[in-house]
Structure formats: structure tokens, C-alpha cells
Motif scaffolding. Structure first.
Motif, PDB file in Angstrom:
ATOM      1  N   ASN A  99      -6.095  -0.433   3.201  1.00 29.93           N
ATOM      2  CA  ASN A  99      -6.121   1.020   3.083  1.00 29.93           C
ATOM      3  C   ASN A  99      -6.049   1.611   4.491  1.00 29.93           C
ATOM      4  N   THR A 100      -4.892   2.173   4.820  1.00 27.15           N
ATOM      5  CA  THR A 100      -4.665   2.683   6.184  1.00 27.15           C
ATOM      6  C   THR A 100      -4.690   4.206   6.255  1.00 27.15           C
ATOM      7  N   THR A 101      -5.181   4.881   5.226  1.00 26.36           N
ATOM      8  CA  THR A 101      -5.158   6.347   5.230  1.00 26.36           C
ATOM      9  C   THR A 101      -6.014   6.946   6.340  1.00 26.36           C
ATOM     10  N   SER A 123      -9.810  -0.271   5.530  1.00 26.67           N
ATOM     11  CA  SER A 123     -10.643  -0.878   4.489  1.00 26.67           C
ATOM     12  C   SER A 123      -9.750  -1.621   3.486  1.00 26.67           C
ATOM     13  N   GLY A 173      -7.868   1.071  -6.676  1.00 26.03           N
ATOM     14  CA  GLY A 173      -8.981   1.315  -5.765  1.00 26.03           C
ATOM     15  C   GLY A 173      -9.845   2.473  -6.223  1.00 26.03           C
ATOM     16  N   PHE A 218      -8.720   5.509  -5.714  1.00 24.48           N
ATOM     17  CA  PHE A 218      -7.777   6.618  -5.800  1.00 24.48           C
ATOM     18  C   PHE A 218      -7.594   7.111  -7.233  1.00 24.48           C
ATOM     19  N   LEU A 268       0.880   4.171  -2.952  1.00 20.65           N
ATOM     20  CA  LEU A 268       0.568   5.568  -2.675  1.00 20.65           C
ATOM     21  C   LEU A 268       1.744   6.472  -3.018  1.00 20.65           C
ATOM     22  N   PHE A 317      -8.915  -2.610  -0.699  1.00 24.44           N
ATOM     23  CA  PHE A 317      -9.117  -2.233  -2.092  1.00 24.44           C
ATOM     24  C   PHE A 317      -8.220  -3.094  -2.968  1.00 24.44           C
ATOM     25  N   PHE A 326       0.835  -1.202   0.000  1.00 22.88           N
ATOM     26  CA  PHE A 326       0.000   0.000   0.000  1.00 22.88           C
ATOM     27  C   PHE A 326       0.870   1.253   0.000  1.00 22.88           C
ATOM     28  N   GLU A 376      -9.970  11.430  -2.569  1.00 24.68           N
ATOM     29  CA  GLU A 376      -9.155  10.320  -2.103  1.00 24.68           C
ATOM     30  C   GLU A 376      -7.678  10.704  -2.083  1.00 24.68           C
ATOM     31  N   SER A 407      -6.656  12.314   1.093  1.00 26.23           N
ATOM     32  CA  SER A 407      -6.387  11.382   2.189  1.00 26.23           C
ATOM     33  C   SER A 407      -4.983  10.803   2.092  1.00 26.23           C
ATOM     34  N   ILE A 408      -4.454  10.632   0.869  1.00 27.46           N
ATOM     35  CA  ILE A 408      -3.099  10.138   0.699  1.00 27.46           C
ATOM     36  C   ILE A 408      -2.098  11.181   1.204  1.00 27.46           C
TER      37      ILE A 408
END
Length: 364
Positions: A120-122, A137, A173, A175, A20, A139, A16, A216, A219-220
Motif C-alpha cells: 500500500n503506497t498511498t 503498509s 484491504g 478500502f 486502485l 494488505f 496495487f 481510505e 487516500s486513493i
């Protein structure tokens, strides 16, 4: 068992982070787009080190050289599955082809290379610094390619032409996602027991256009501080590549046949290939297939000759050996190959399985 689970979660977190960071640092007109299309399809071809551009003549020719589709006599279909990186990434392929008449044929295929259930750890840590694992969550990051092929015999004897139109869909996902479109052209020529092939991939230069979800993306940026604060550029290109192949068949005794092929894979850029210059780089590949009455097959191949730089700045040459077996009975051919995606350092070997159906047998 607990250590296995923890390692799996660790890999998901690491993957992940890589995804990102790549998205944040994307640049305009990246040159190494759609690399998943270089992996290859069909365990039989992969067992021969991908050296099949001159000899491919069944439904899987839509990938290797669409000119070979002229060789099919009836409906054909194929399925393939393989996994990479200890099963984290899955690669699947399905294809169908049929003759239009005695001079031409069409085919369609789809490829999916994907990593599913990425964590998804954002939103793991809120604005107050509190950690809530319920905010995690899942993705998927998946690449799709849809190939539409057409092939026909030309006016010159034993000369075949094939064309691919390919549609590419890439998804990370919610994103980001992209669409791409490109063309391939292939030729095959056969005279006596010699066969020649040429495959020009992405001849018009394949473009991928990305659409990024700004919400999204925000959030990244919050999850990875200190990175770019502007939206990345959204265009990638895939430069043209050319594959050249020459093959010869040998009869060994009454029951055995040996198919041999030597290919040159050419990129128009400087890489780590064994032959490299500022104009082009060349990676050779050699494949051998021994069969018993077209029933049982044994395959060997070698390719992906790459120079790697060691920690002491010395260079060493790495190769990718391949091995395969196959069995053909009553219109159904099952193939297996032992290979890997990169053959660099300690890369893990992958088991690849494919099955091909030929409806010709059932019409008899």
C-alpha cells in the motif's frame, strides 16, 4: 537473488495500481463479477478440462453439480491448493459432505482466492513531496465463497436434483468489501452406461453489494490524481450460466475403465468463445479419464476455446489443454493437474493438488 526480489516488488506495485484503478473506475451493475468462481476446484476435475458436470459424484460435486452429492455413501472431505501468476495469487478450497439418508445428502464448501502482502503506497509521499518508505503498509485482496448444498433422488428413476446457496465475501484491504448471495441448481440422469448433467449457475442473478471506506478512498484519490472524484457505484451482478454434459463409460479389458465426457458451457452474452452470438456464447470442453481398477488414474482434457485478436487484427483460436494423474488407496485419493487459469498467449501453467477423504473405507 536481488533481481528476483526487485521483480517481486515490481509486481506488487503493479497489482496495487490495478486494484486502485479498478476501484476508482467501478461502474454500476458490472457484468463480470465473481469470476474467481469460474476457475474450478478439484485437481481431478481440472485435469479433465472441467468436463465433469454429468459424472461428478463425490464431495466436490457441491461445486460442479450438487446433484452428484447423492452418490456419496459416507462422510467425505476434500482439500485443494493451487497458485497462479508465479505464486502471487493463491487459490484454496475445502469441502465436506455427508448423506442424510439413502435418498439425500448435504454438503458445505469454502473457496478463497487471494493475493496477500500487497504494498500500500498511498502514503508513500506526504503533502510536502517527501518520500518515506516506512509509510508503506501491506494488505490483502481476497475473494471468499461459501457453498451450502442439498441433493436428493427424485421420483423418476435415476434422476437427481441438487441446489446450492452461496454466500460471497470480497475484500480489498481496508478500502472496500462486499457481500453477495446467489443460487445454483443442477440435475443428473443416468441410464445404462450413459450419463447426462445440467448445471444452472446464478439462476436468480447473483448480486454483490460493495461498501467503500470513504476515508481510505480519499487516500486513493490523492495517490492517483486525475481519476474520478466521486465514489464509484457499488453494485455488481453475475449473470446466469448453464453447463450441459453427456458422458459414457467404457470397459477396456479386465482392469481398465475409460470415462469420457463432453460439455457445453453457455453464457447468455456475446464473448470470444468459439461459438458466439448476441443471444448466447458456447464454449465446449472434452475430458477423458482412464483408470486401473479405480486405483490409478490418467486424465486428459481440453477446453476454453477462445478467439484472440492479434496485433495485425487477425484472429487465432486458443485452447486450454489439461493433464492429470491420481492415486486412490484405502479411502484417500490424491490428485494432481497441470493446467492454467486462462491459456491465453504466454499464460503460465499452474500445478494443482487436491486430496479427497472417504470415510466409507474406515468403516469396513
Amino acid at each position: 537473488m536481488l533481481s528476483v526480489i526487485l521483480n517481486f516488488v515490481k509486481y506488487k506495485f503493479l497489482l496495487f495500481g490495478i486494484l486502485l484503478s479498478s476501484l476508482l473506475n467501478a461502474q454500476a451493475f458490472r457484468n463480470y463479477s465473481n469470476e474467481f468462481l469460474n476457475i474450478g476446484v478439484d485437481a481431478a476435475a481440472l485435469g479433465m478440462g472441467k468436463a465433469v458436470v454429468a459424472t461428478t459424484n463425490n464431495v466436490n460435486a457441491s461445486y460442479w453439480n450438487p446433484a452428484g452429492l447423492v452418490g456419496i455413501e459416507d462422510y467425505q472431505g476434500s482439500l485443494m491448493h493451487s497458485s497462479y501468476f508465479a505464486g502471487i495469487a493463491n487459490y484454496n478450497h475445502a469441502a465436506f459432505a455427508m448423506p442424510i439418508d439413502k435418498e439425500s445428502a448435504i454438503g458445505i464448501s469454502v473457496i478463497r482466492f487471494g493475493v496477500d502482502d500487497i504494498l500500500n503506497t498511498t502514503a508513500l509521499i506526504d503533502n510536502d513531496g517527501n518520500i518515506d518508505f516506512n509509510r508503506i503498509s501491506l494488505f490483502s485482496a481476497a475473494d471468499y465463497a461459501f457453498n451450502f448444498s442439498y441433493a436428493r433422488n427424485l421420483i423418476f428413476k435415476d434422476l437427481k436434483l441438487g441446489v446450492n446457496a452461496k454466500l460471497i465475501r470480497r475484500i480489498i484491504g481496508d478500502f472496500a468489501a462486499s457481500w453477495g448471495f446467489g443460487f445454483d441448481v443442477g440435475l443428473q440422469f443416468e441410464r445404462n452406461s450413459w450419463k447426462f448433467g445440467i448445471m444452472a449457475r446464478d439462476i436468480t442473478t447473483t448480486y454483490n453489494s460493495w461498501a467503500i471506506d470513504e476515508e481510505e478512498f480519499e487516500s486513493i484519490r490523492n495517490a492517483i490524481p486525475g481519476q474520478n472524484q466521486e465514489l464509484p457505484e457499488t453494485t455488481e451482478i453475475t449473470k446466469p450460466k448453464v453447463q450441459l454434459g453427456v458422458a459414457k463409460d467404457f470397459k477396456i479389458g479386465r482392469f481398465f475403465n475409460l470415462q469420457s465426457e463432453f460439455d457445453l458451457n453457455i453464457r447468455f452474452e456475446q464473448t470470444n468463445d468459439i461459438f458466439s452470438s448476441k443471444i448466447a456464447s458456447i464454449d465446449p470442453a472434452l475430458g477423458l479419464q482412464l483408470d486401473y481398477e479405480k486405483l490409478v488414474y490418467l486424465r486428459l482434457g481440453v477446453g476454453n476455446f477462445q478467439y484472440t485478436t492479434e496485433f495485425d487484427n487477425s484472429k487465432s483460436l486458443s485452447t486450454q489443454p489439461n493433464f492429470g494423474v491420481g492415486f486412490n488407496y484405502k479411502g484417500i485419493q490424491v490428485d494432481y493437474a497441470l493446467t492454467n487459469i486462462g491459456s491465453v498467449g504466454n499464460a503460465l501453467f499452474s500445478n494443482i493438488f487436491s486430496i479427497t477423504f472417504d470415510y466409507t473405507f474406515f468403516r469396513r
